[in-house]
Design an enzyme around this catalytic site. Structure first.
Site, PDB file in Angstrom:
ATOM      1  N   ASP A 133       0.869  -1.182   0.000  1.00 23.45           N
ATOM      2  CA  ASP A 133       0.000   0.000   0.000  1.00 23.45           C
ATOM      3  C   ASP A 133       0.904   1.230   0.000  1.00 23.45           C
ATOM      4  O   ASP A 133       2.022   1.180  -0.481  1.00 23.45           O
ATOM      5  CB  ASP A 133      -0.949  -0.033   1.196  1.00 23.45           C
ATOM      6  CG  ASP A 133      -2.284   0.640   0.913  1.00 23.45           C
ATOM      7  OD1 ASP A 133      -2.267   1.795   0.431  1.00 23.45           O
ATOM      8  OD2 ASP A 133      -3.346   0.042   1.156  1.00 23.45           O
ATOM      9  N   HIS A 190       2.379   1.941  -3.193  1.00 27.08           N
ATOM     10  CA  HIS A 190       1.451   2.885  -3.818  1.00 27.08           C
ATOM     11  C   HIS A 190       1.980   4.307  -3.785  1.00 27.08           C
ATOM     12  O   HIS A 190       1.232   5.257  -3.971  1.00 27.08           O
ATOM     13  CB  HIS A 190       0.082   2.817  -3.139  1.00 27.08           C
ATOM     14  CG  HIS A 190      -0.630   1.519  -3.340  1.00 27.08           C
ATOM     15  ND1 HIS A 190      -1.901   1.273  -2.863  1.00 27.08           N
ATOM     16  CD2 HIS A 190      -0.253   0.377  -3.988  1.00 27.08           C
ATOM     17  CE1 HIS A 190      -2.264   0.044  -3.193  1.00 27.08           C
ATOM     18  NE2 HIS A 190      -1.269  -0.519  -3.869  1.00 27.08           N
TER      19      HIS A 190
END
Length: 417
Positions: A229, A252
């Site tokens: 993430d 991310h």
């Protein structure tokens, strides 16, 4: 890159830890019954050692090298008599026995209400996240009978969390395979993270590297993060954030938000992100907000960001919608005074995506020295929607001037921060 981080960590920050140790009382967890064999549950021994350290002047709670301490959920509470150094030289591994998680705690190791706490050393916190990732992916179709119907289905803990604490330092340790977020700060002030390594597979779900919520005066630098993430996630109530000299990827990228979920008010300001490398990531420097929120995001700069094989290096998304039905709203978090400078490297999908609210445009955006090339030589056009500012590069598509519905004029009280 990693070797440079280690050298800087040792030279710049070793002195502080050594000074603390030189004038402290060492509390070794093994003297309180901890076995460190990776089999015996050492949870209670850790709590006894913490109580002893908390009541001493300038104590160092020591996790010795060449040991693997198996522990369940731990909460180390203050206030304590004075500053504490939590020296991690060995390994701490999470207890995956479902009986340890019947209370549905959402943190594995939690430090709270402390004034002066340092986590240091070259040891490792291992969250054994694969057990939780499997359950998360399979949901109710768990094939492993040991975990079917267990409390592990209802909780996925953060590995290391700090709550309502001041003068917090995390130095040198490795946090790996967290069930969820690796390192989290809630309602903390004066935070430093340096020389930390965070490591989880790219497909591990929701495993943010570092998560900031309602925290101020935070510096994160000379660290490496690989996760499933956001490498760093900055949430509402945070200000005075400095992130630099980090290596991010896979993951991310570095994100602010998502802000304003379920109509909430979000306030974030004074964020500087610079001298970082992002590779094999879905985003570079990203801002994301939910529709229907309120509040303001201002004074943010992304500078000297080097990207490689990043899908969208520059991304402002005010239509963020994740795993739930979403509808259009007229209210939004007001975004202004955002700078992207010297963002260079290669992208996969598009160099720039600016999807600003239909009714609350993004204003005072600045693009300088943007040099982004397609990784596959198939150049894509930048996308801008309702975004205003100035650009000094060919990678932008900003509108100039002031929008007719400039949200800075007649700003409503509910949006003020």
């Amino acid at each position: 890159m990693v070797s440079v981080l280690l050298v800087l960590k040792d030279k710049c920050l070793g002195a502080r830890v050594n000074r603390n140790k030189a004038h402290s009382k060492v509390v070794d967890v093994t003297t309180f019954g901890a076995k460190g064999d990776g089999v015996a549950d050492d949870t209670k021994a850790f709590l006894r050692a913490w109580e002893a350290a908390c009541n001493k002047d300038s104590a160092t709670l020591h996790i010795p090298v060449d040991h693997r301490f198996l522990v369940g959920p731990l909460t180390f509470s203050g206030p304590c008599k004075s500053n504490i150094v939590f020296q991690v030289d060995g390994s701490i591994i999470v207890q995956v026995n479902p009986k340890a998680w019947t209370s549905k705690l959402v943190e594995w190791i939690n430090f709270e209400i402390l004034n002066g706490i340092t986590i240091a050393g070259k040891g490792t916190l291992d969250g054994q996240g694969a057990v939780w990732w499997k359950i998360s992916k399979l949901q109710d179709e768990v094939n492993d009978s040991r975990y079917s119907g267990s409390s592990l289905l209802s909780v996925r803990p953060t590995a290391l969390r700090f709550y309502k604490s001041y003068d917090v330092s995390v130095q040198g340790i490795t946090i790996q395979n967290s069930p969820k977020c690796h390192l989290k700060f809630d309602f903390c002030t004066s935070v430093k993270v340096v020389g930390v390594t965070i490591s989880s597979p790219a497909d591990s779900p929701n495993t943010d590297g570092i998560h900031l919520q309602d925290s101020r005066d935070v510096e994160i630098h000379h660290s490496s993060m690989a996760c499933g993430d956001d490498c760093v996630s900055i949430q509402t109530g945070s200000s005075g954030i400095r992130i630099h000299n980090i290596n991010c990827g896979p993951g991310h990228g570095v994100s602010i938000g998502a802000l304003g979920e379920d109509g909430t008010k979000a306030c974030v300001s004074n964020v500087s992100i610079y001298d970082i490398k992002i590779h094999d990531a879905s985003n570079g420097g990203r801002i994301k907000t939910w529709q229907g929120g309120s509040g303001r995001l201002k004074s943010v700069s992304f500078s000297n960001i080097k990207v490689s094989n990043v899908r969208v290096p520059i991304n402002i998304d005010q239509f963020y919608c994740h795993d739930k039905p979403c509808s259009n709203h007229t209210s939004a978090v007001f975004i202004s005074d955002i700078t992207y400078e010297k963002v260079t490297g290669t992208y996969l999908d598009t160099p720039v995506n600016l999807a600003c609210s239909d009714d609350v445009p993004c204003t005072h955006l600045k693009f300088k020295g943007i040099e982004l090339q397609p990784a596959d030589r198939d150049e894509k056009s930048p996308f801008c929607w309702n975004s205003y500012g100035e650009q000094q590069s060919g990678a932008g598509c900003l509108k100039t001037g002031t929008p007719p519905n400039d949200p800075s004029l007649g700003h409503s009280p509910k949006d003020a921060c």
